[in-house]
Design a protein around this motif. Structure first.
Motif: not given
Length: 197
Positions: A3-22
């Motif tokens: 889960h830890r690694e999955d969360l990190l990879e998911g967060a990286k994808r979200c940052l690239l797609e949506k940025g910090f605020l969204r």
């Protein structure tokens, strides 16, 4: 992956797609296939997770900064040739790392909405500075002393941030590694000559 690694990879994808605020916690959970409780358990907060994801993205860019193909450094540390070689390598990464640099600038121009994230990232900047000193000096990062990080590291980081602003704004008119090196050469010559050119 756990889960830890999955969360990190998911967060990286979200940052690239949506940025910090969204990026929301639910976005990260959806992208990672985990659950909301996992964020708190593994990272303490969404902000901590986003910081770790961002740092991981920036470290990936930094690893591609290494001069020469395959990390081969050809110029001696401390030389103007090495200075130019490193900046050439850094600027070569701009097209592929543009979304990551855009994240950096999104963060810089936010107010208190991202205050917690900004504080966490400010603490992590020292690692970036020591990595830059290591590239230019040829000293292993683990051997770079605090004074070098606080002086040379800050100098290189200031140049890096300025170059990224130029390259993101208008790549066609941005400063090249050759121009930056020639500017430094002229400054060194002027200071060595007591201001005479």
């Amino acid at each position: 992956m756990g889960h830890r690694e999955d969360l990190l990879e998911g967060a990286k994808r979200c940052l690239l797609e949506k940025g910090f605020l969204r990026t929301t916690a639910r976005d990260i959970v959806k992208a990672s296939g985990t659950n909301l409780a996992s964020i708190g358990y593994h990272y303490g907060s969404k902000a901590e997770l986003l910081v770790q994801a961002y740092i991981s993205l920036i470290e990936g860019v930094g690893e591609r900064f290494e001069p020469g193909l395959g990390g081969t450094v050809t110029e001696p540390p401390g030389s103007l040739e090495r200075f130019q070689e490193v900046w050439t390598s850094v600027l070569r990464t701009v097209p592929e790392s543009r979304p990551i640099w855009m994240l950096s600038f999104e963060l810089m121009f936010q107010d208190e909405r991202l205050e917690e994230v900004r504080k966490l990232l400010a603490e992590a900047q020292e690692g970036g500075r020591s990595g830059l000193v290591a590239m230019f000096s040829g000293i292993p990062e683990s051997d770079v002393d605090k004074e070098a990080v606080d002086t040379e590291g800050r100098f290189y980081q200031t140049l890096l941030n300025g170059l990224m602003v130029q390259w993101l704004f208008d790549p066609d008119s941005a400063t090249t590694a050759e121009q930056l090196t020639e500017g430094l050469r002229r400054i060194i010559a002027a200071t060595s000559a007591g201001g005479a050119r």
